[in-house]
Design an enzyme around this catalytic site. Structure first.
Site, PDB file in Angstrom:
ATOM      1  N   GLU A  25       0.582  -1.297  -0.126  1.00 27.77           N
ATOM      2  CA  GLU A  25       0.174   0.143   0.343  1.00 27.77           C
ATOM      3  C   GLU A  25       1.363   1.171  -0.235  1.00 27.77           C
ATOM      4  O   GLU A  25       0.473   2.049   0.788  1.00 27.77           O
ATOM      5  CB  GLU A  25      -0.898   0.031   1.072  1.00 27.77           C
ATOM      6  CG  GLU A  25      -1.931  -1.255   1.136  1.00 27.77           C
ATOM      7  CD  GLU A  25      -2.967  -1.212   3.068  1.00 27.77           C
ATOM      8  OE1 GLU A  25      -2.976  -0.681   3.083  1.00 27.77           O
ATOM      9  OE2 GLU A  25      -3.677  -2.456   2.299  1.00 27.77           O
TER      10      GLU A  25
ATOM     11  N   GLU B 267      -3.803  -9.104   0.019  1.00 24.28           N
ATOM     12  CA  GLU B 267      -4.156  -8.948   1.514  1.00 24.28           C
ATOM     13  C   GLU B 267      -5.346  -9.022   1.362  1.00 24.28           C
ATOM     14  O   GLU B 267      -6.239  -7.725   0.105  1.00 24.28           O
ATOM     15  CB  GLU B 267      -3.905  -7.469   2.012  1.00 24.28           C
ATOM     16  CG  GLU B 267      -3.621  -7.231   3.405  1.00 24.28           C
ATOM     17  CD  GLU B 267      -2.860  -6.848   3.941  1.00 24.28           C
ATOM     18  OE1 GLU B 267      -1.951  -6.292   4.181  1.00 24.28           O
ATOM     19  OE2 GLU B 267      -3.365  -5.848   5.028  1.00 24.28           O
TER      20      GLU B 267
END
Length: 809
Positions: free
Chosen positions: A425, A501
């Site tokens: 991220e 994820e």
């Protein structure tokens, strides 16, 4: 044949008695002292986490921030974000360093030091490494005394707001001394063994080995390089597969191609390992250096046509994300604890681990090799732009390439690692400069290791696609955003997509909330989450949602669930609530006890064993006559539920329903004490099994269950003992919160205790703790002498005592 036999005999002669003369390798475990102020010192062993003993306190790294990843716009107090333990600040380690007489070269290999390590030998700065998660090497040869002991000091410093979870503090991974007799030596990370091609008849293996040599040996005017390399290959059963001799190239390095007949490929199901011994031999036949390694014969590929393939076989990854802490042990690595995690995930049906969000430990990778667990080895949580005030962005310009190089050189021989992840991220994922940085990272990875693909977890698909970030990846991967898979897939040129994820469902072991409705970002007064597995975050989803896209969309290649285990820090959805100080995301709690969700994943992932699991517990005084839903997690398609012998109906899984495709749910059951029983039916409508859950009576005894009854006498091995308060029939008393005390006598010591309660402020390293929903886990550590360990557990409030004996051999 005679020449090969002679060569083998020569090698055996060189090996016998020569190892000690050529190389000294020692893990520096004992003899350390630790101080927070460099004045007051205490004896410790390494690996060591200076913060895990606490105390818990909200003042440690108290972060007043707005977490952008959680959609927060206003800065608020996040008291447990990094674990509420005292890892911030400086710490110092020291010990005597003895290098055996006759050794000309010496280096220290640090597998990780948290953080900003400065290594001093006899008062001289010998080396430094900034990133706490990476392995690094320090040549200490120039700073050693001619005779006698040397003083080794390691200074560390952890900055506030440098982590979004608990990082630990100290020399939390092993430190190894490597000394060699010769100035010519095999580079510690210089070996690269990779499979070129593989079929059932033969495998072709490339071996590259770098050697550290005096510069004069590489001078064009120098008449020849005075050494060669002997390579001995053996299989897992130690059977000799071949012996090879090769000469160096112009740079002093070695290249050799080996052939293995009838190879045994490495897979998670069959983790076969080969042994390779490399010996650097001088022109006079003297052994200069020797190394031994393990490797696996396996290939990895990803493509539009075949998805993810291991050894040419398409499979979808069933992975979990794991943070590096080991619950009550903190960040200090331990082989037994790591193996326990891996085996519990394998029993659930997982076949892969993502080392989120940092470089893994060498011990963890060795265990993944031998136990059979694929790995996405991750690197960074930030690049040049920060998430936290003192993030990796401080180090990026100077260190990123060095960190990637150490990661790959240290770990590229592990067959378990099937891809590299360069980040999680990353803030600049939606900017052109982010795409350029990603491209540079991928190019460096391919240069160091052309055999593995590279990925990076994306949580902004639109931005990453608009700037070209997602298109650069070898493996495009999304963190969550499962609802965006189908509408963005056409923009991905790679032709496949990984869930890097997924889920982020939250739950608490043994805790249930009524009614059992789905809820996002739900916060309850007791700071717990429902065990019905129906609560998640606004940016995440339920396991069922991920399974739908994995099962229905052929271009998905697997997932990594957040997370396999609970971890210290990041107590979402209670980031703003004290005393929450650890996560609720885990499939298994912080003590290593499975939550109900473990059985949900097992029912879907484990294809070797059947699963029948009932929830909730059936001890609800005061709920008589009230609706108390019952769930069954099973791989069977249908089941009938009975309450005290009365049928509640037979139901089947429903592929059209979000929550009934993978679960069986009776949502209108009224509670009455006694028992619930589920009878499951297979595809042929035949009874396949049953499970019974009973109402608990009065507490009768403490039940102790050890996962292993015999420990190694190595001073490191651990026994994890589950303590349960049960009634006379052995039924768990699910609401018991009695305080227990622990005494360990004999050939071992008390190490830690944990009950899995994310709000408990009881220290892990003190021999007392309250039960949480009737259970906890106490950890006993073996000594170095053979004999017996006696663990005594006492419940003074009920005048109960339980004894368990363990063997140390």
């Amino acid at each position: 044949m005679k020449r090969l036999l002679l060569l083998v005999m020569t090698v055996m002669g060189l090996c016998a008695g020569s190892w000690a003369a050529a190389r000294h390798q020692e893990v520096l475990t004992d003899g350390w002292q630790f101080s927070r102020d460099s004045v007051h010192w205490a004896d410790v062993t390494v690996p060591h986490d200076w913060a895990i003993s606490g105390p818990f306190d909200k003042k440690w790294d108290l972060q007043v921030v707005a977490i952008e990843q959680n959609g927060e716009k206003t800065a608020t107090e996040h008291s447990g974000r990094s674990g509420a333990l005292p890892w911030i600040g400086r710490g110092y380690y020291r010990r005597a360093l003895t290098v055996p007489e006759g050794m000309r070269q010496a280096e220290l290999v640090f597998d990780g030091a948290m953080a900003d390590a400065h290594v001093y030998v006899n008062g001289h700065l010998a080396g430094r490494w900034a990133y706490g998660y990476n392995a690094f090497r320090v040549d200490v040869t120039p700073y050693l005394r001619a005779a006698g002991d040397n003083e080794l000091v390691v200074a560390l410093n952890n900055l506030e707001e440098s982590s979004r979870w608990y990082p630990g503090g100290g020399l939390y991974r092993p430190v190894t001394l490597v000394a060699t007799e010769s100035a010519c030596k095999l580079d510690e990370w210089g070996l690269f063994v990779n499979t070129i091609s593989l079929n059932e008849n033969e495998a072709f293996i490339n071996v590259h080995h770098k050697v550290q040599v005096p510069l004069e040996y590489l001078n064009p005017e120098f008449d020849g390089i005075p050494y060669h390399l002997l390579i001995t290959l053996r299989d897992q059963d130690d059977a000799l597969m071949g012996v090879y001799r090769t000469s160096p190239d112009g740079t002093g390095a070695f290249h050799c191609r080996l052939t293995i007949k009838n190879p045994k490929p490495w897979t998670p199901e069959t983790p076969h390992l080969y042994h390779i011994r490399t010996e650097l031999v001088g022109a006079d036949g003297r052994l200069l250096d020797v190394q031994q390694h393990r490797f696996g014969v396996r290939t990895v590929s990803v493509s539009r046509e075949h998805g993810f393939q291991l050894n040419g076989v398409t499979r979808k990854i069933k992975g979990v994300c794991l943070h590096h802490d080991l619950g009550p042990l903190g960040a200090a690595v331990n082989r037994t604890a790591l193996a326990r995690q891996i085996m519990m995930m394998k029993s659930m049906g997982a076949d892969a681990i993502r080392t989120s969000h940092n470089m893994p430990s060498t011990w963890q990778m060795e265990l993944c090799d031998s136990l059979g667990m694929m790995v996405m080895a991750e690197s960074f949580d930030a690049w040049a732009e920060h998430k936290g005030r003192n993030d990796y962005n401080r180090l990026w310009d100077e260190w990123w390439s060095q960190d990637v190089m150490n990661l790959i050189l240290n770990h590229r021989n592990h067959p378990s690692i099937v891809m590299w992840s360069m980040g999680n991220e990353i803030p600049e994922q939606w900017k052109p400069e982010g795409a350029e940085r990603y491209k540079q990272l991928i190019e460096l990875c391919h240069e160091l290791d052309p055999t593995r693909p590279v990925t990076c977890g994306i949580d902004n698909p639109d931005g990453a696609l608009a700037c070209g970030f997602a298109q650069v990846a070898d493996v495009p991967s999304y963190n969550y955003r499962v609802h965006r898979y189908e509408d963005t897939f056409s923009k991905l040129p790679q032709g496949f997509l990984l869930g890097s994820e997924t889920a982020s469902t939250v739950s608490t072991r043994g805790h249930y909330v009524f009614p059992d409705t789905c809820a996002t970002n739900k916060a309850w007064p007791d700071l717990q989450c429902s065990g019905y597995d129906t609560e998640y975050c606004w940016w995440s989803n339920l396991p069922d949602d991920d399974w739908r896209v994995q099962d229905d969309l052929p271009w998905t290649i697997g997932e990594f669930v957040w997370t396999g285990y609970d971890y210290l820090g990041e107590p979402t959805p209670y980031d703003n609530y004290w005393p929450s100080r650890s996560s609720y995301f885990g499939i298994v709690d912080l003590a290593g006890l499975p939550k109900d969700r473990y059985w949900l994943y097992r029912s879907h992932w484990n294809k070797k064993e059947h699963t029948i699991h009932l929830l909730p517990h059936w001890t609800w005084p005061g709920r008589e006559g009230q609706v108390t839903p019952v769930y069954c997690y099973t791989d069977y398609p249908s089941a009938e539920l009975f309450v005290n012998g009365k049928s509640q109906g037979r139901i089947s899984k429903d592929a059209t329903s979000r929550l009934d495709r993978y679960r069986l749910r009776w949502r209108d059951v009224e509670y009455e004490p006694g028992e619930i029983k589920v009878v499951v039916y297979d595809e042929n409508d035949q009874v396949a099994g049953e499970r019974i859950v009973r109402t608990a009576g009065k507490p009768k005894e403490l039940a102790l269950q050890a996962e292993r009854g015999t420990l190694r006498a190595d001073g490191e091995d651990l026994a994890f003992v589950t303590v349960s308060l049960v009634d006379e029939r052995g039924t768990l008393c699910p609401d018991a919160d009695d305080e227990l005390t622990f005494d360990v006598a004999g050939k071992g010591v008390f190490r830690a205790v944990c009950n899995g309660d994310a709000t408990s402020l009881e220290p892990f390293t003190q021999p007392r703790m309250r039960l949480f929903h009737g259970q906890l886990v106490v950890i006993v550590q073996a000594g170095k002498e053979r004999g017996e360990i006696a663990l005594t557990v006492r419940d003074k409030s009920r005048r109960m005592k339980a004894l368990m004996r363990l063997r140390v051999e």
